[in-house]
Design a protein around this motif. Structure first.
Motif, PDB file in Angstrom:
ATOM      1  N   SER A  69       0.826  -1.215   0.000  1.00 42.98           N
ATOM      2  CA  SER A  69       0.000   0.000   0.000  1.00 42.98           C
ATOM      3  C   SER A  69       0.856   1.259   0.000  1.00 42.98           C
ATOM      4  CB  SER A  69      -0.939   0.006   1.213  1.00 42.98           C
ATOM      5  OG  SER A  69      -0.210   0.052   2.427  1.00 42.98           O
ATOM      6  N   LEU A  70       1.965   1.252   0.729  1.00 36.72           N
ATOM      7  CA  LEU A  70       2.849   2.423   0.771  1.00 36.72           C
ATOM      8  C   LEU A  70       3.510   2.679  -0.575  1.00 36.72           C
ATOM      9  CD1 LEU A  70       4.596   1.967   4.238  1.00 36.72           C
ATOM     10  CD2 LEU A  70       3.080   3.845   3.570  1.00 36.72           C
ATOM     11  N   GLU A  71       3.713   1.625  -1.340  1.00 37.83           N
ATOM     12  CA  GLU A  71       4.343   1.765  -2.655  1.00 37.83           C
ATOM     13  C   GLU A  71       3.487   2.598  -3.603  1.00 37.83           C
ATOM     14  OE1 GLU A  71       5.939  -1.093  -6.326  1.00 37.83           O
ATOM     15  OE2 GLU A  71       5.295  -1.979  -4.421  1.00 37.83           O
ATOM     16  N   HIS A  72       2.155   2.528  -3.417  1.00 40.57           N
ATOM     17  CA  HIS A  72       1.257   3.202  -4.349  1.00 40.57           C
ATOM     18  C   HIS A  72       0.506   4.388  -3.741  1.00 40.57           C
ATOM     19  CE1 HIS A  72       1.959  -0.040  -7.167  1.00 40.57           C
ATOM     20  NE2 HIS A  72       1.613  -0.922  -6.261  1.00 40.57           N
ATOM     21  N   GLU A  73       0.530   4.516  -2.409  1.00 40.20           N
ATOM     22  CA  GLU A  73      -0.219   5.597  -1.777  1.00 40.20           C
ATOM     23  C   GLU A  73       0.515   6.053  -0.513  1.00 40.20           C
ATOM     24  OE1 GLU A  73      -2.115   8.485  -0.896  1.00 40.20           O
ATOM     25  OE2 GLU A  73      -3.086   7.487  -2.591  1.00 40.20           O
ATOM     26  N   SER A  92     -14.788  -2.392 -17.008  1.00 44.77           N
ATOM     27  CA  SER A  92     -13.634  -2.216 -17.903  1.00 44.77           C
ATOM     28  C   SER A  92     -13.909  -1.265 -19.068  1.00 44.77           C
ATOM     29  CB  SER A  92     -13.173  -3.572 -18.438  1.00 44.77           C
ATOM     30  OG  SER A  92     -14.209  -4.196 -19.177  1.00 44.77           O
ATOM     31  N   ASP A  93     -15.152  -1.190 -19.502  1.00 42.36           N
ATOM     32  CA  ASP A  93     -15.484  -0.284 -20.616  1.00 42.36           C
ATOM     33  C   ASP A  93     -15.735   1.141 -20.155  1.00 42.36           C
ATOM     34  OD1 ASP A  93     -15.294  -2.327 -22.485  1.00 42.36           O
ATOM     35  OD2 ASP A  93     -17.397  -2.913 -22.204  1.00 42.36           O
ATOM     36  N   PHE A  94     -15.755   1.339 -18.824  1.00 38.82           N
ATOM     37  CA  PHE A  94     -16.060   2.670 -18.296  1.00 38.82           C
ATOM     38  C   PHE A  94     -14.918   3.201 -17.429  1.00 38.82           C
ATOM     39  CE2 PHE A  94     -19.987   0.217 -18.796  1.00 38.82           C
ATOM     40  CZ  PHE A  94     -20.683   1.028 -19.669  1.00 38.82           C
ATOM     41  N   TYR A  95     -14.678   2.495 -16.328  1.00 41.15           N
ATOM     42  CA  TYR A  95     -13.670   2.985 -15.376  1.00 41.15           C
ATOM     43  C   TYR A  95     -13.214   1.837 -14.495  1.00 41.15           C
ATOM     44  CZ  TYR A  95     -11.814   5.051 -11.097  1.00 41.15           C
ATOM     45  OH  TYR A  95     -11.034   5.346 -10.021  1.00 41.15           O
ATOM     46  N   LEU A  96     -11.902   1.729 -14.297  1.00 39.62           N
ATOM     47  CA  LEU A  96     -11.350   0.768 -13.357  1.00 39.62           C
ATOM     48  C   LEU A  96     -10.617   1.522 -12.253  1.00 39.62           C
ATOM     49  CD1 LEU A  96      -9.908  -2.155 -15.509  1.00 39.62           C
ATOM     50  CD2 LEU A  96     -11.718  -2.288 -13.798  1.00 39.62           C
ATOM     51  N   PRO A  97     -10.869   1.186 -10.987  1.00 39.97           N
ATOM     52  CA  PRO A  97     -10.148   1.846  -9.897  1.00 39.97           C
ATOM     53  C   PRO A  97      -8.643   1.722 -10.093  1.00 39.97           C
ATOM     54  CG  PRO A  97     -11.947   0.518  -9.040  1.00 39.97           C
ATOM     55  CD  PRO A  97     -11.836   0.193 -10.497  1.00 39.97           C
ATOM     56  N   GLY A  98      -7.927   2.786  -9.848  1.00 41.96           N
ATOM     57  CA  GLY A  98      -6.483   2.782 -10.029  1.00 41.96           C
ATOM     58  C   GLY A  98      -5.753   2.149  -8.865  1.00 41.96           C
ATOM     59  N   GLU A  99      -4.420   2.162  -8.949  1.00 40.99           N
ATOM     60  CA  GLU A  99      -3.589   1.540  -7.920  1.00 40.99           C
ATOM     61  C   GLU A  99      -3.774   2.216  -6.568  1.00 40.99           C
ATOM     62  OE1 GLU A  99       0.331   1.814  -9.541  1.00 40.99           O
ATOM     63  OE2 GLU A  99       0.171  -0.116 -10.599  1.00 40.99           O
ATOM     64  N   GLN A 100      -4.035   3.523  -6.580  1.00 38.12           N
ATOM     65  CA  GLN A 100      -4.196   4.235  -5.311  1.00 38.12           C
ATOM     66  C   GLN A 100      -5.442   3.759  -4.579  1.00 38.12           C
ATOM     67  OE1 GLN A 100      -4.036   8.382  -6.567  1.00 38.12           O
ATOM     68  NE2 GLN A 100      -1.958   8.548  -5.779  1.00 38.12           N
ATOM     69  N   THR A 101      -6.538   3.511  -5.308  1.00 35.72           N
ATOM     70  CA  THR A 101      -7.768   3.022  -4.680  1.00 35.72           C
ATOM     71  C   THR A 101      -7.548   1.650  -4.066  1.00 35.72           C
ATOM     72  OG1 THR A 101      -9.091   4.214  -6.314  1.00 35.72           O
ATOM     73  CG2 THR A 101     -10.199   2.473  -5.060  1.00 35.72           C
ATOM     74  N   VAL A 102      -6.871   0.771  -4.793  1.00 38.03           N
ATOM     75  CA  VAL A 102      -6.573  -0.563  -4.279  1.00 38.03           C
ATOM     76  C   VAL A 102      -5.666  -0.460  -3.057  1.00 38.03           C
ATOM     77  CG1 VAL A 102      -5.515  -2.791  -4.812  1.00 38.03           C
ATOM     78  CG2 VAL A 102      -6.844  -1.592  -6.563  1.00 38.03           C
ATOM     79  N   ALA A 103      -4.681   0.446  -3.104  1.00 33.22           N
ATOM     80  CA  ALA A 103      -3.748   0.620  -1.989  1.00 33.22           C
ATOM     81  C   ALA A 103      -4.475   1.066  -0.720  1.00 33.22           C
ATOM     82  CB  ALA A 103      -2.670   1.634  -2.352  1.00 33.22           C
TER      83      ALA A 103
END
Length: 254
Positions: free
Chosen positions: A57-61, A185-196
């Motif tokens: 998580s720290l790597e991305h946020e 996938s055709d609209f919006y995928l949460p980015g790495e920060q959201t997952v972090a």
């Protein structure tokens, strides 16, 4: 849309169930055995949180520590002001705080596994080699996840079916995350920060469960042999990581 990525998600979900099945290999659990299981679960939770979730998580946020603290506060609030309104039945004799925190642990695991599935699909959408890399990273902690949540649920209910069911739910949550990724996938995928952020929040929950409920219960029992299983839990995390890496790399060595 890369539908072949769903096969990798399915393999990751099955690894959760494999972790849960490891629990049923032992037929009878004594009081000492249950305390050892608590210590083992605490070791696994801490290892997953400190060695896996927090660095990732720290790597991305950079603000991940805030969400780790929020995870701790959320479980504490639930334990103090919400759990008292729920009744788990008289068939169990585990401390009330352990009962309430089990709900928090399950929630944290479900949040995490949901984003596992989503991350695998999202990475395959970007590049196949990236998808393989993310799949391996996810697979490394899937068996410990399944084993840990099954252990905690078994401690609470002393019911193997419910313990395996908890691991199965993690698998279902992983598939649900993948399904959400396909839909979005055709609209919006949460980015790495959201997952972090989600991973950081879950790590706070895991640290709270291990440090304030499971380990105090083990310490109160005064059984040093059972307490040693805390270290076994940490070592098991490393062993399972090594095993997952070896199984993945072995075919490429021939």
């Amino acid at each position: 849309m890369n539908w072949s990525s769903f096969l990798f998600v399915l393999l990751a979900a099955c690894a959760n169930v494999v972790g849960g099945l490891m629990l049923v290999l032992k037929q009878n659990w004594s009081r000492r055995g249950l305390h050892a299981l608590m210590a083992l679960s605490a070791g696994l939770l801490m290892a997953i949180a400190i060695l896996d979730f927090i660095p990732d998580s720290l790597e991305h946020e950079s603000s991940s520590p805030v969400y780790i603290l929020l995870g701790v506060l959320a479980v504490y609030f639930f334990q103090q002001y919400v759990a008292g309104h729920f009744h788990f039945g008289e068939e169990t004799h585990v401390h009330d705080h352990v009962k309430s925190t089990t709900v928090g642990a399950m929630a944290g695991m479900l949040i995490h596994t949901f984003f596992d599935g989503l991350s695998i699909v999202a990475s395959f959408e970007v590049d196949f080699s990236l998808g393989i890399t993310v799949f391996i990273a996810v697979l490394l902690h899937k068996i410990p996840d399944g084993l840990t949540i099954s252990s905690i649920i078994f401690i609470l209910f002393q019911d193997r079916k419910k313990a395996i069911g908890a691991a199965l739910l993690l698998g279902v949550s992983t598939l649900a995350g993948a399904a959400a990724a396909f839909v979005l996938s055709d609209f919006y995928l949460p980015g790495e920060q959201t997952v972090a952020v989600a991973i950081a929040f879950s790590s706070g929950i895991f640290l709270y469960v291990a440090a304030t409920d499971l380990l105090p219960a083990v310490n109160a029992a005064g059984d040093r042999r059972a307490a040693l299983f805390f270290f076994v839990g940490v070592l098991l995390y490393y062993v399972l990581q090594w095993g997952s890496n070896w199984l993945w790399l072995a075919p490429s060595l021939h």
